[in-house]
Design a protein around this motif. Sequence first.
Motif, short mmCIF file in Angstrom:
data_model
loop_
_atom_site.label_atom_id
_atom_site.label_comp_id
_atom_site.label_asym_id
_atom_site.label_seq_id
_atom_site.Cartn_x
_atom_site.Cartn_y
_atom_site.Cartn_z
N GLU A 580 4.73 55.89 57.25
CA GLU A 580 3.62 55.02 56.31
C GLU A 580 4.50 53.46 56.19
OE1 GLU A 580 4.07 57.33 52.55
OE2 GLU A 580 3.02 59.00 53.69
N ASN A 581 5.81 53.55 56.59
CA ASN A 581 6.44 52.29 56.42
C ASN A 581 7.65 51.74 57.67
OD1 ASN A 581 6.17 51.51 53.63
ND2 ASN A 581 6.84 53.55 53.19
N ILE A 582 7.69 50.45 57.67
CA ILE A 582 8.69 49.94 58.62
C ILE A 582 9.73 49.39 57.82
CG2 ILE A 582 9.20 48.45 60.64
CD1 ILE A 582 6.23 49.14 61.52
N ARG A 583 10.95 49.82 57.62
CA ARG A 583 11.82 49.27 57.06
C ARG A 583 13.02 48.53 57.95
NH1 ARG A 583 11.57 54.35 54.30
NH2 ARG A 583 10.12 54.22 52.75
N ILE A 584 13.68 47.53 57.58
CA ILE A 584 14.85 46.84 58.15
C ILE A 584 16.04 47.35 57.37
CG2 ILE A 584 15.59 44.92 59.32
CD1 ILE A 584 12.97 43.64 59.06
N ARG A 585 16.98 47.55 58.04
CA ARG A 585 18.30 48.07 57.31
C ARG A 585 19.65 47.51 58.11
NH1 ARG A 585 19.76 54.15 58.58
NH2 ARG A 585 21.91 53.20 58.44
N LYS A 586 20.57 47.45 57.48
CA LYS A 586 21.95 47.43 58.05
C LYS A 586 22.43 48.51 58.54
CE LYS A 586 23.22 43.23 57.34
NZ LYS A 586 23.27 42.29 58.58
N LYS A 587 23.32 48.64 59.74
CA LYS A 587 23.84 49.97 60.39
C LYS A 587 24.68 50.70 59.33
CE LYS A 587 23.50 49.47 65.18
NZ LYS A 587 24.06 49.00 66.58
N TYR A 588 25.37 49.95 58.65
CA TYR A 588 26.33 50.52 57.56
C TYR A 588 25.87 49.70 56.32
CZ TYR A 588 29.08 50.82 61.82
OH TYR A 588 29.55 51.12 63.09
N LEU A 589 25.55 50.80 55.42
CA LEU A 589 24.74 50.51 54.25
C LEU A 589 25.60 49.75 53.06
CD1 LEU A 589 22.63 53.71 54.12
CD2 LEU A 589 22.00 51.32 55.05
N THR A 590 26.93 50.24 52.77
CA THR A 590 27.63 49.82 51.82
C THR A 590 28.44 48.44 52.28
OG1 THR A 590 29.70 50.95 52.27
CG2 THR A 590 27.99 52.00 50.71
N GLU A 591 28.50 47.56 51.43
CA GLU A 591 29.34 46.11 51.62
C GLU A 591 30.70 46.48 52.20
OE1 GLU A 591 29.71 42.07 51.12
OE2 GLU A 591 27.91 43.27 51.17
N ALA A 592 31.45 47.67 51.33
CA ALA A 592 32.71 47.84 52.01
C ALA A 592 32.94 48.27 53.47
CB ALA A 592 33.29 49.05 51.25
N GLU A 593 31.75 49.12 53.83
CA GLU A 593 31.86 49.78 55.33
C GLU A 593 31.59 48.40 56.43
OE1 GLU A 593 30.02 53.83 56.30
OE2 GLU A 593 28.75 52.59 55.05
N ARG A 594 30.60 47.57 55.97
CA ARG A 594 30.33 46.45 56.67
C ARG A 594 31.49 45.48 56.80
NH1 ARG A 594 25.37 46.66 54.04
NH2 ARG A 594 25.80 44.86 52.57
N ARG A 595 32.17 45.24 55.66
CA ARG A 595 33.54 44.51 55.93
C ARG A 595 34.64 45.00 57.00
NH1 ARG A 595 33.84 42.53 49.98
NH2 ARG A 595 32.54 40.77 50.01
N ARG A 596 34.62 46.51 56.70
CA ARG A 596 35.85 47.16 57.57
C ARG A 596 35.32 47.00 58.97
NH1 ARG A 596 35.48 51.80 54.83
NH2 ARG A 596 34.52 53.06 56.37
N HIS A 597 33.99 47.32 59.32
CA HIS A 597 33.69 47.30 60.80
C HIS A 597 33.51 45.91 61.39
CE1 HIS A 597 32.39 51.25 61.81
NE2 HIS A 597 32.31 51.49 60.69
N SER A 598 33.39 44.74 60.57
CA SER A 598 33.31 43.30 61.16
C SER A 598 34.95 43.06 61.24
CB SER A 598 32.89 42.41 60.17
OG SER A 598 33.56 42.16 59.05
N ARG A 599 35.75 43.50 60.54
CA ARG A 599 37.15 43.22 60.77
C ARG A 599 37.60 44.11 62.01
NH1 ARG A 599 38.31 43.74 55.13
NH2 ARG A 599 38.82 45.93 55.09
N LYS A 600 37.17 45.29 62.29
CA LYS A 600 37.51 45.80 63.47
C LYS A 600 37.25 45.09 64.78
CE LYS A 600 37.56 50.63 62.26
NZ LYS A 600 36.74 52.16 62.07
N SER A 601 35.73 44.80 64.77
CA SER A 601 35.13 44.24 65.86
C SER A 601 35.82 42.95 66.19
CB SER A 601 33.65 43.97 65.50
OG SER A 601 33.39 43.14 64.42
#
Length: 602
Positions: A580-601
């Motif tokens: 029914e739908n095509i949605r676009i999303r971030k791989k890591y859903l919460t802001e905290a997770e995204r920050r943590r992974h960007s620091r790691k990378s």
Amino acid sequence: MQKIRNIAVIAHVDHGKTTLVDGLLEQSGTFGSHEQHDERAMDSNDLEKERGITILSKNTAIRYKDYKINIIDTPGHADFGGEVERVLKMVDGVLVLVDAYEGVMPQTKFVVKKMLALGKKPIVVINKIDKPSAEPDRVVDEMFDLFADMGATDEQQDFPVIYAAARDGIAKLDMDEEGGDFQCIFETIINEVPEPEGDAGNPLQAQVFTLDYDNYVGKIGISRIFNGTVRKGDNVMLAKSDGEMVKGKISKLIGFHGLNRMEIDEAEAGDIVAFAGMETVDVGDTIADPENPVALDPMHIEEPTLTVVFAVNDSPLAGQEGKHVTSNKLKDRLEFEMRTNVAMRLETVGEGKFKVSGRGELQITVLAENMRREGYEFSISRPEVIVKEIEGVKCEPFEHLVIDVPEDLSGTVIERLGKRKAEMKSMLPMGQGFQRIEFEIPARALIGFRGQFLTDTKGEGVMNHSFLEFRPFSGEVESRQYGALVSMENGEALAYSLFNLQDRGVLFIKPQTKVYEGMIIGEHSKSNDLTVNPIKGKAQSNVRSSGADEAIKLVPPRDMSLERALEWIEDDELLEVTPENIRIRKKYLTEAERRRHSRKSK
């Protein structure tokens, strides 16, 4: 011995191959007067009908006088180039179609190169001569130049030219003639295309060039018989491309006539037939005589250049819209696709994750769109190009890109492509205020370029590309310029909050759309990502004011189709695809997770 001619119809996308085949079927009397058939009858599946493109090569046969003409309609899109190459080996002559205005395009060059290398005899059809801007004489000259550049033999350069308006059923050998029908095409095919070589008295040799699948009889191999005679019920030897020999029996022999397939009892050298009974059959395999099995040369199948990862959908809305949602179902469907689609590869890369490699974005989105319609729910990652090591050097695929743009907008496009490591090769005026510019560009630089290109050319630009070769890696390439608007809440989007957000960029959703934390609801007008709240309602107060409830005016959201969304996403984003739908999303859903992974990378 029946009189047979085998031809393929090759051309650039949208130059009228399938329409021409329609006309040949119609004017040869293959359709009875009582039969109803659709326009572009050969494009049989829903996606082909909707998009107006051919995705799979298909064969048909017509009767003209006492001749049987086997015709193979091929795809014109570069992503399905592998199909064209295999088909050309099966035929003795080729109809090359060229648009009377557009002339020689990248895919025309690609298919002509393959055809000349295999030594096939061409018949050139200049199609769409009824266009007001048609210049058939210029296009004939372009074809002569192309054949000369590609090193055609004298015999190949001496090609017959037919002028046609396939849609109206008109064809003629001379532009000055009035009217004319397809009889001149049939006669040219019979006179110019050589008879199939091979002898019905020799031991059997047939080669498979396309696969089909039937729930009742299993795998079906569509093949050309090069030597010998084959009968239903025969015991045969299947010579695999790796040298293995497998015994088998032909349980069903199928012949073609018009759009119909019918069971036949026997077929002989020169004909194109389908057979069932061997589950291990693959493209390029030889069906040979069991007493004296001689394998034909195996076929070269083009390497994939792009990969994406199909994975189980794990978003907060997972499992609500699809019928097939588990990794087992996803794996079975992808494996089923690999049975008949030889240009794709599949490997399992983790729990519920499958890496699918193909020839281009279109090929992968066609698969995803078909799965979505069948009730599957899954996520897809951003396409990545396949990088190879050749003699110790890291190499990536390069594409030959041709664009037609209005002259006053060409500067913007050249500048954009320059940032993406494109090298300009030629620039020609096309008349009517258009220019044709040719580039060589890394394949990954084209990912996500189409949307930007259409914006820059106000929807008037046309771009086409085909695979060139693997070359040394060319360094970093500029990608998407704008960031994303990311939802910070779960719930339903409200018109009030979307009205306040539309100044921040372009929205992809409308009011009442279900959203969740980490879902992308639009494109930010700046280069950074912005977390926003799309479900915030208007604060109610007990004081009335005169202008408080003025109507909210929302700009219509940008419609993100599967292809457009797949081009748009970046490495840290996913596409969630459901029936029914095509949605676009971030791989890591919460802001905290995204920050943590960007620091790691980093």
